[in-house]
Write a protein that holds these residues in place. Structure first.
Motif, mmCIF file in Angstrom:
data_model
loop_
_atom_site.group_PDB
_atom_site.id
_atom_site.type_symbol
_atom_site.label_atom_id
_atom_site.label_comp_id
_atom_site.label_asym_id
_atom_site.label_seq_id
_atom_site.Cartn_x
_atom_site.Cartn_y
_atom_site.Cartn_z
ATOM 1 N N VAL A 261 0.854 -1.188 0.000
ATOM 2 C CA VAL A 261 0.000 0.000 0.000
ATOM 3 C C VAL A 261 0.887 1.235 0.000
ATOM 4 O O VAL A 261 2.071 1.151 0.358
ATOM 5 N N PRO A 262 0.381 2.404 -0.400
ATOM 6 C CA PRO A 262 1.224 3.604 -0.473
ATOM 7 C C PRO A 262 1.844 3.993 0.860
ATOM 8 O O PRO A 262 2.934 4.572 0.906
ATOM 9 N N GLN A 263 1.160 3.681 1.988
ATOM 10 C CA GLN A 263 1.657 4.103 3.290
ATOM 11 C C GLN A 263 2.702 3.170 3.871
ATOM 12 O O GLN A 263 3.259 3.425 4.944
ATOM 13 N N VAL A 284 -1.150 -0.687 -4.384
ATOM 14 C CA VAL A 284 -2.606 -0.729 -4.508
ATOM 15 C C VAL A 284 -3.242 -0.031 -3.313
ATOM 16 O O VAL A 284 -2.616 0.145 -2.262
ATOM 17 N N ASP A 285 -4.508 0.376 -3.509
ATOM 18 C CA ASP A 285 -5.247 0.939 -2.387
ATOM 19 C C ASP A 285 -5.973 -0.171 -1.641
ATOM 20 O O ASP A 285 -5.760 -1.366 -1.907
ATOM 21 N N SER A 286 -6.854 0.203 -0.752
ATOM 22 C CA SER A 286 -7.539 -0.798 0.078
ATOM 23 C C SER A 286 -8.484 -1.674 -0.719
ATOM 24 O O SER A 286 -8.871 -2.752 -0.261
ATOM 25 N N HIS A 287 -8.869 -1.252 -1.915
ATOM 26 C CA HIS A 287 -9.772 -2.037 -2.768
ATOM 27 C C HIS A 287 -9.030 -2.845 -3.840
ATOM 28 O O HIS A 287 -9.666 -3.465 -4.686
ATOM 29 N N LEU A 291 -2.365 1.773 -8.030
ATOM 30 C CA LEU A 291 -2.053 3.195 -8.000
ATOM 31 C C LEU A 291 -0.687 3.503 -8.604
ATOM 32 O O LEU A 291 -0.454 4.615 -9.074
ATOM 33 N N GLU A 330 4.788 5.683 -1.139
ATOM 34 C CA GLU A 330 4.146 6.692 -1.983
ATOM 35 C C GLU A 330 5.108 7.784 -2.417
ATOM 36 O O GLU A 330 4.875 8.477 -3.411
ATOM 37 N N SER A 335 3.991 6.574 -10.569
ATOM 38 C CA SER A 335 2.538 6.655 -10.674
ATOM 39 C C SER A 335 2.170 7.695 -11.731
ATOM 40 O O SER A 335 2.798 8.763 -11.795
ATOM 41 N N GLN A 369 -9.152 -4.302 -10.587
ATOM 42 C CA GLN A 369 -8.366 -4.697 -9.427
ATOM 43 C C GLN A 369 -7.180 -5.559 -9.840
ATOM 44 O O GLN A 369 -7.209 -6.248 -10.863
#
Length: 390
Positions: A261-263, A284-287, A291, A330, A335, A369
Motif C-alpha cells: 500500500v502507499p503508506q 494498490v489501495d484498500s480495494h 495506483l 508513496e 505513478s 483490481q
C-alpha cells in the motif's frame, strides 16, 4: 525345411516393399497438383487470354498484310497465357516477353543461316536462346518456340519480320497491362512489401538467410525473390499468430502477486522484495486498485549509486544538510503505472516491452483490481513455448 524355404521366399518380397513404395511415390508426381482458384479467377483468365489474342489478331491482320511473314505466330498464345494467368511471374513481365521473344527469334534466324544441319540448328537455336535470355534476365518460355520457328520456317523468318513480330508482342503486352490492372492484378508486377508482426514479432529470418536458401536450392523459381520473401514473411506471421494470437495476459501472468500500500515503509517494501526475490511491487489501495509500482530501479536511484561525491559535495552537504529522503512507498513509487488487462492479447505487450522500455506490468481484471503481474521473463517463457510448439 518347409519353414526355411518359406522364409527364403518371403525375404525378397519384404525387401521389395520399400522399393515399391518409392516407385509409388515417384508415380504420384505425375498427377496434377490441386489449383486453388475460384470461379472468378478462372473466368478472368479465360476472358483475358481470349481478349488478348483477339486484339492482337485484329491489329496484326489489318497491318501485317504486305510482308512475307505470318501475321500471327502460334507462340503468342503461350505468351497470352503467361501474361494473364500468372501476371506476377518473372517469366511474364513486359521485359521478358518483348526481349525474350525478339532475341530468340533473331538467334533462330542466325542458326538457320549459318548451321546447315537442321537438327543441330534446332538444338543450337533453343539452347543459345535460353543462354541469352538468362544473361539478359528476360527468360520467357515461348521464346524457345520462336527460336524453333525461325529455324523450321526460314522463308518466313527474316530480319525484317522482327518488326511485325514485335508489333504482335507489344500489342499483347499493352492489352495485358490494361486488362490485368482493370481486374485487380498488378502488371507490370510490383512485389508486395514484406509484412511481419509488429515490434519483436518480426520475421524470424533476414534477407541473407533467403539468399542462402535460394543459392542452396539452385533452381529457377516461377516467382520473384521479392514476392517469395513477402510470402515467407506472411507465413511466419500466420504461424506466429496461430501460436500466440489466442494467448491472453491471464495465461502467462504470475499470480498471486505481492503488493504494498502507499503508506508502507520503504524498509518493509525492500524487505518484501528481497524475501520473495521479486524486482517490482504493484502499489494498490484498500480495494486492490493499482495506483503505481515500485521497482528495484527506484531503490537504486534513491541510493544514488551512480554518483561519486567529491570533497566539495561532502562539505556542502555538511553545511546545508542532506535533502530529506522519502521513507514511504508513496514517495518513491512510479505513478500512474502502465497496466494491462487480463483479457488483453499477449501480442500487445511485445512493443511495450521492446520499445517502451518497460520491465513489469501489473495485470488488472474486469473490475480494475490487481490480478497478477507480467514480467519480461513471463513473456520470454511464453515466446519460447510458442516457438517450440510451432
Amino acid at each position: 525345411m518347409p519353414t526355411s524355404r518359406f522364409s527364403a521366399a518371403a525375404a525378397p518380397m519384404g525387401a521389395a516393399g520399400p522399393a515399391a513404395r518409392r516407385l509409388l511415390e515417384w508415380l504420384r508426381r505425375f498427377f496434377p497438383q490441386p489449383v486453388g482458384l475460384n470461379w472468378r479467377e478462372r473466368l478472368r483468365m479465360v476472358l483475358g487470354t481470349g481478349l488478348c489474342i483477339a486484339v492482337v489478331a485484329v491489329l496484326a491482320h489489318e497491318l501485317v498484310t504486305t510482308l512475307p511473314t505470318p501475321w500471327l505466330v502460334a507462340s503468342i498464345g503461350a505468351s497470352a497465357v503467361l501474361v494473364i494467368a500468372v501476371p506476377a511471374s518473372p517469366l511474364a513481365q513486359p521485359w521478358a516477353v518483348l526481349a525474350g521473344t525478339a532475341l530468340s527469334f533473331l538467334i533462330g534466324i542466325g542458326c538457320a543461316t549459318w548451321v546447315t544441319n537442321v537438327v543441330a540448328a534446332c538444338a543450337l537455336a533453343v539452347g543459345l536462346s535460353v543462354a541469352a535470355m538468362l544473361a539478359l534476365r528476360c527468360l520467357h518460355p515461348p521464346g524457345g518456340a520462336m527460336a524453333l520457328f525461325a529455324v523450321l520456317h526460314p522463308p518466313e523468318a527474316t530480319v525484317p519480320a522482327t518488326g511485325p513480330l514485335l508489333l504482335n508482342v507489344a500489342v499483347l503486352v499493352l492489352t495485358a497491362l490494361v486488362y490485368n490492372n482493370l481486374t485487380g492484378r498488378s502488371y507490370p508486377h510490383q512485389a508486395q512489401k514484406k509484412t511481419g508482426l509488429e515490434g519483436a514479432a518480426a520475421s524470424p529470418f533476414i534477407a541473407a538467410d533467403l539468399d542462402a536458401a535460394l543459392a542452396h536450392y539452385d533452381e529457377v523459381l516461377d516467382v520473384s525473390r521479392a514476392d517469395l520473401e513477402g510470402l515467407l514473411h506472411l507465413v511466419g506471421r500466420a504461424a506466429f499468430q496461430r501460436t500466440l494470437g489466442d494467448l491472453r495476459c491471464r495465461d502467462i501472468m504470475s499470480a498471486p502477486v505481492h503488493a504494498v500500500v502507499p503508506q508502507a515503509s520503504l524498509t518493509d517494501a525492500w524487505a518484501l522484495m528481497r524475501r520473495e526475490a521479486v524486482k517490482a511491487l504493484p502499489v494498490v489501495d484498500s480495494h486492490g486498485v493499482v495506483l503505481g509500482i515500485i521497482t528495484v530501479a527506484d531503490f537504486m536511484r534513491l541510493a544514488n549509486l551512480d554518483t561519486h561525491e567529491g570533497m566539495g559535495q561532502r562539505l556542502r552537504k555538511l553545511v546545508l544538510g542532506r535533502p530529506r529522503q522519502p521513507d514511504k512507498v508513496e514517495g518513491l513509487m512510479s505513478s500512474p503505472a502502465q497496466q494491462v488487462h487480463a483479457g488483453q492479447p499477449v501480442m500487445d505487450l511485445v512493443p511495450l516491452f521492446s520499445e517502451a522500455g518497460h520491465h513489469h506490468f501489473p495485470v488488472v481484471d474486469e473490475g480494475g483490481q490487481l490480478a497478477g503481474i507480467i514480467t519480461q521473463t513471463d513473456l520470454v517463457r511464453a515466446l519460447a513455448r510458442a516457438v517450440a510448439y510451432s
